[in-house]
Design an enzyme around this catalytic site. Structure first.
Site, short mmCIF file in Angstrom:
data_model
loop_
_atom_site.label_atom_id
_atom_site.label_comp_id
_atom_site.label_asym_id
_atom_site.label_seq_id
_atom_site.Cartn_x
_atom_site.Cartn_y
_atom_site.Cartn_z
N ARG A 466 1.95 3.06 -7.67
CA ARG A 466 2.27 2.54 -6.33
C ARG A 466 3.79 2.58 -6.16
NH1 ARG A 466 -2.43 -1.13 -7.39
NH2 ARG A 466 -3.73 -1.07 -5.54
N ARG A 502 1.79 8.00 -5.68
CA ARG A 502 1.47 7.88 -4.26
C ARG A 502 2.78 7.78 -3.48
NH1 ARG A 502 -2.09 2.87 -2.45
NH2 ARG A 502 -0.18 1.71 -2.81
N GLU A 604 -9.27 6.33 2.29
CA GLU A 604 -9.30 4.88 2.47
C GLU A 604 -9.43 4.48 3.94
OE1 GLU A 604 -5.77 3.08 0.80
OE2 GLU A 604 -4.45 4.60 1.62
N ASN A 627 -10.13 -0.60 -1.71
CA ASN A 627 -9.69 -1.87 -1.09
C ASN A 627 -9.57 -1.68 0.42
OD1 ASN A 627 -9.29 -2.37 -3.79
ND2 ASN A 627 -7.08 -2.19 -3.69
N ASP A 628 -8.81 -0.65 0.79
CA ASP A 628 -8.64 -0.43 2.23
C ASP A 628 -9.92 0.12 2.85
OD1 ASP A 628 -6.11 -1.33 3.08
OD2 ASP A 628 -5.20 0.21 1.83
N ARG A 638 -8.33 -7.73 4.50
CA ARG A 638 -8.45 -8.00 3.05
C ARG A 638 -7.67 -9.22 2.61
NH1 ARG A 638 -5.39 -2.60 0.65
NH2 ARG A 638 -4.79 -3.82 -1.15
N CYS A 675 -9.43 4.64 -7.12
CA CYS A 675 -8.31 3.89 -7.67
C CYS A 675 -8.22 2.48 -7.07
CB CYS A 675 -7.00 4.63 -7.49
SG CYS A 675 -6.58 4.91 -5.78
#
Ligand code: PEP
Ligand code: MG
Length: 756
Positions: A466, A502, A604, A627-628, A638, A675
Site C-alpha cells: 500500500r 499499488r 474492487e 474490502n472495497d 466500510r 488481497c
C-alpha cells in the site's frame, strides 16, 4: 418543544443510575406534555417480560412489581406491533388488562410508543390522561421522537442495569463491538484523563519566558514518553500499524503547532496551559467539522496530545501510576498515551466505551494480538478493579463473572493458547492443502517489512504494497528520490520475490494532511486512480520512483486501484510506458535489459467485474480488493459502525461476484488473486479455495493461521461446501456452512473462543 425534548434526553443520559434516569424522564415528560400519568416499561429478554420501571401517576407500589408478558395488555400490544397505539378510552380495548391497586382507573386516554434501537424493542413509553380523548398529532410526534432518542441512549445503558431486581446476584453481560479476537480474564483498570482541555480556564501571565520554558519541558517529557511506547511498538507490530502511532511524535514536532502555542504565550500573554487549550481546541474544531473519518480521527490525537501536555504541566508526575498486575485497560476512550503508561507485558485486554472498528486503538490491538471490545456500554465508575472477562470474538464483556463462568472461560483460554502454539509450530509448513493442492500465500504490507516476517514466515511475494503509507508519513508529497529510497528497501528485502506495488490510493478514508479533499461522499469521489490520473505529475513521479528503485532487482509489478473503466487503464498504461521509456533512455537500457514490469488492475469496483473481457488484453494480472468490493456491492460504508452488521463479506452477492471474476479471468487467461481482508480470514480462505482461487495475499498476522488451516482441509470437501454456499440466500447461512465444516474438523477455534 424541541429544546425541552433535548433536555429530557440529555438529563436521562447524565443521571447516575438507571432508576434515577427513568424517574427523571417520567417526571419531565409528564410536566412538558401536561399529562396525568407517564410511565416507562423496560424489556427484560431473559424473563420475557415488560417491567414497569418508573411512573409518575401510577401508585408507587406497582412500580418495579408489575411485569407484563410480551403479549399482555396494551403495553404488550405496543411491544408486539412495534408501533404507537393511541386510544381515547383504553379500558374499552379488548386486550386491556387492569392493574389492581394502581390508580389506573383514573386514566382514560392512552398513548404508548415503543422504544426501539436497531430493530429491538427495548421498552414502551406510555402517556395517559384522565379525559377520554385521542392524543393529537403534535403530542404523538413528541412522544415518538422522545422514544427514538431514548432508544439510542438506552441501548448504551440498559445492559448496565444497576438494578438488582433484574440481575440479582448475577454477573452482568454487556455487548460491544468485537475489535480484536481473543479471550481475557483479568481485573479492569479504569484510566481517566486527569485534566481535560475543557477544565482549563484561560489565564494571562506576565512571565512569558517562564511559561515557555514550562511548555518546552512538557513537550520533551511527552516526546520521551511516546518514543518509549514507539520503541516497544516497533518491536511488536507491523510497520503499517506502527506508522499510525508515530503520528504522535510528528505532532509534538509539528512546527506550525508549536509556533501557534508560542504565539499565544508571547503575543497574547497566555499561560502555557491556556495556550495549549486555545491552540488544541482550534485544531480539534477544524478536524471535527470534517466529514472524513480519517481526518476526524486526527481530532482524537490532538486532544490526546494536548491533554497529556496538560498532565505534565500539572506536576502530576509524582502520582505516577503503577501497574503491578496484569490488567484490562478500560476507558471512555482508550488513547495512545494511556497505552504509553502501561508496561506492555501487563496489558492483557482493552475495553473502550468509544471508538469504532477502524479506530487507531482497534488497529493497534489487532496488530498486538490483544483482545479488545470497543463501543462497550459501560459506566466506568462501576467497574474499576472488578473482575471482568472479555471475549474479543463476540464483543462481549462479563462484569464480575460467577466462579463457574470464569472456569469455563479459563478452559477456552487454555485451549486458545494451545491452538496458537500449534499454529506457530506450522509456520514453516508448505502452503498446501491436505490433499496436496498448493496455494500461493503472499504478504500485504506498506513501508518496509519487519525483518521478523522474513525469519519467521514463508511467503511467495508481496501481493499488495500500500504505497499511500509513505505519503501519509510525510509533510508534503515525497520527492521521486525519497520515494525511490523507500521502495528500493522493499525490493531489496524481497530480492527474489515479486513485489506488487499499488499506485497511490488516497481519497475515501485515506487522506493526506497536506492535500485535504472535502467531499460529500468521499468513497464515491476522487479516489485512487481517478485522482492520480487527474494529477499525472503525482502519478509519473511515483511510477518513475518505483521503476528506478527496481532497476537492480527487477521484481516490480504495478497495480492500479479503484479502476472502474477501460479508459482509466489505457491512460494509466500510457503514462507508465512514458515513464519507463524515460528511464530506459536515462539509464541507456534496452527493453530487454529493463523490461516493462507487469501491470495489473484491482477488481474492487463492481463495474470492473463486467468489463473483464475488455480489461484483460490490457493487463497482466487482476487482484481483488474484497474490502472495497464488498462495500460497493452492498452499498455499505466500510467504516460506518451503524451499518457494520451489513458489511458482510460472506453475502451471496459477494460470492457470486468472486465466482464470476474467477471464471472471467480464467477464460481470458489472466492471473487473479485476492488481497482484501477476506484472503486472511479463516472462513474467507475456505470459501475462496472452494471457489477455485489459489493465490491469496494477507497480513503477516494471519499467515500462520491460514497455512495451518490449509494443511488441515481438502479441496474436494471445500468445493462441496462452496456448492452449498453458492445456492444460499444469506451470509449467515454461508458462514454457518463453513463453521460446521470447521467444527467437523475440530478447527472451530479459528472462529470462536477456545480450540474447538
Ligand atoms: C481492498 O479494498 O480490499 C484493498 C485491499 O484495498 P484497501 O483496503 O487498501 O482499500
Ligand atoms: Mg481498496
Amino acid at each position: 418543544m424541541l429544546s425541552q425534548l433535548r433536555q429530557i434526553v440529555e438529563q436521562f443520559g447524565e443521571a447516575n443510575t438507571l432508576p434515577d434516569a427513568m424517574n427523571l424522564l417520567v417526571q419531565q415528560t409528564k410536566a412538558t406534555m401536561n399529562l396525568d400519568c407517564c410511565s416507562i416499561f423496560i424489556t427484560n429478554k431473559e424473563t420475557k417480560k415488560l417491567t414497569l420501571m418508573a411512573s409518575e401517576g401510577l401508585a408507587s407500589q406497582v412500580v418495579g412489581a408489575t411485569h407484563f408478558n410480551f403479549d399482555e395488555g396494551i403495553v404488550g400490544l405496543v411491544y408486539q406491533k412495534g408501533e404507537p397505539i393511541n386510544l381515547a378510552n383504553v379500558s374499552e380495548h379488548p386486550q386491556f388488562k387492569y392493574l389492581p391497586s394502581s390508580n389506573e382507573e383514573l386514566f382514560n386516554s392512552f398513548l404508548g410508543t415503543p422504544i426501539i434501537h436497531k430493530r429491538q424493542v427495548l421498552g414502551v413509553l406510555v402517556a395517559q390522561q384522565s379525559s377520554p380523548r385521542l392524543f393529537d398529532k403534535l403530542e404523538e410526534s413528541f412522544l415518538v421522537t422522545l422514544a427514538v432518542h431514548l432508544g439510542s441512549v438506552l441501548s448504551n445503558t440498559i445492559l448496565d442495569l444497576p438494578d438488582k431486581k433484574i440481575k440479582k446476584n448475577r454477573s452482568i453481560q454487556l455487548q460491544g463491538s468485537p475489535a480484536s479476537p481473543g479471550i481475557c480474564i483479568n481485573k479492569a483498570h479504569v484510566l481517566q484523563t486527569h485534566l481535560l482541555l475543557s477544565d482549563i480556564e484561560i489565564e494571562v501571565t506576565d512571565q512569558a519566558d517562564h511559561e515557555m520554558k514550562l511548555f518546552n519541558n512538557a513537550v520533551q517529557m511527552c516526546a520521551d514518553e511516546f518514543s518509549n511506547v514507539s520503541i516497544t511498538l516497533k518491536e511488536k507490530v507491523s510497520q503499517d500499524a506502527f506508522m499510525l502511532f508515530d503520528v504522535y511524535g510528528h505532532l509534538l514536532k509539528d512546527k506550525a503547532l508549536l509556533a501557534a502555542v508560542e504565539g499565544q504565550i508571547f503575543q497574547h500573554n497566555l499561560t502555557a496551559k491556556s495556550a495549549i487549550k486555545k491552540v488544541a481546541e482550534g485544531y480539534i474544531k477544524q478536524f471535527e467539522s470534517m466529514n472524513d473519518p480519517y481526518l476526524k480521527e486526527r481530532a482524537v490525537e490532538v486532544r490526546d496530545v494536548g491533554q497529556r501536555l496538560l498532565y505534565h504541566l500539572s506536576n502530576r508526575n509524582e502520582e505516577k501510576q503503577h501497574f503491578p498486575d496484569p490488567l484490562i485497560l478500560v476507558a471512555e476512550e482508550v488513547t495512545i498515551s494511556m497505552l504509553a503508561m502501561i508496561p506492555a507485558e501487563k496489558l492483557k485486554g482493552i475495553v473502550s466505551v468509544r471508538g469504532g472498528l477502524s479506530s487507531h486503538v482497534a488497529i493497534l490491538s489487532r496488530a498486538l494480538g490483544i483482545p479488545a471490545v470497543l463501543g462497550a456500554p459501560l459506566r466506568l465508575k462501576n467497574i474499576h478493579y472488578k473482575n471482568i472477562i472479555i471475549d474479543g470474538y463476540a464483543g462481549t464483556i462479563i462484569v464480575e463473572p460467577e466462579h463457574t463462568l470464569v472456569s469455563q472461560y479459563q478452559v477456552l483460554l487454555d485451549e486458545e493458547n494451545e491452538l496458537k502454539e500449534l499454529v506457530d509450530l506450522g509456520a514453516n509448513q508448505a502452503a498446501m492443502t491436505k490433499d496436496g493442492c498448493e496455494v500461493e500465500v503472499l504478504l500485504n504490507t506498506g513501508l518496509n517489512i519487519n525483518s521478523d516476517v522474513f525469519n519467521e514466515q514463508h511467503f511467495s511475494g508481496i501481493g499488495l504494497y500500500r504505497s499511500e503509507l509513505p505519503f501519509m508519513l510525510s509533510n508534503a508529497f515525497p520527492t521521486e528520490q525519497q520515494q525511490a529510497n523507500t521502495y528500493r528497501r522493499v525490493f531489496e528485502q524481497c530480492k527474489n520475490l515479486p513485489v506488487t506495488m499499488r499506485t497511490l490510493d488516497i481519497g475515501g478514508d485515506k487522506q493526506l494532511t497536506y492535500f485535504p479533499i472535502n467531499e460529500e461522499n468521499p468513497f464515491l469521489g476522487w479516489r485512487g486512480i481517478r485522482l492520480t490520473l487527474d494529477h499525472p505529475d503525482i502519478f509519473l513521479v511515483q511510477i518513475r520512483a518505483m521503476l528506478r528503485a527496481s532497476i537492480d532487482t527487477q521484481n516490480l509489478r504495478i497495480m492500479l486501484p479503484m479502476v472502474s473503466s477501460v479508459g482509466e487503464v489505457e491512460e494509466a498504461k500510457r503514462l507508465i510506458i512514458q515513464a519507463w521509456q524515460e528511464i530506459c533512455v536515462e539509464q541507456e537500457f534496452s527493453s530487454e535489459q529493463f523490461p516493462l514490469p507487469d501491470i495489473g488492475v484491482m477488481i474492487e469496483v463492481p463495474s470492473a467485474i463486467f468489463i473483464i473481457d475488455q480489461l484483460a488484453p490490457l493487463v497482466d494480472f487482476f487482484s481483488i480488493g474484497s474490502n472495497d468490493l464488498t462495500q460497493y456491492l452492498l452499498a455499505v460504508d466500510r467504516n460506518n459502525s451503524r451499518v457494520a452488521d451489513l458489511f458482510d463479506s460472506y453475502h451471496p452477492a459477494v460470492l457470486q461476484a468472486m465466482q464470476l471474476i474467477l471464471q472471467q479471468s480464467q477464460k481470458n487467461n489472466v492471473e487473479v488473486s485476492i488481497c482484501g481482508e477476506l484472503a486472511g480470514d479463516p472462513i474467507g480462505v475456505l470459501i475462496l479455495l472452494g471457489l477455485g482461487y489459489r493465490k491469496l495475499s494477507m497480513n503477516a498476522f494471519n499467515m500462520n493461521k491460514v497455512k495451518y488451516l490449509l494443511n488441515n482441509v481438502t479441496i474436494s470437501e471445500l468445493e462441496a461446501c462452496t456448492k452449498v454456499a453458492l445456492n444460499a440466500h444469506d451470509g449467515a447461512f454461508i458462514k454457518q456452512t463453513f463453521v460446521d465444516y470447521l467444527d467437523e474438523k475440530g478447527l472451530g477455534g479459528f472462529v470462536r473462543a477456545g480450540n474447538k
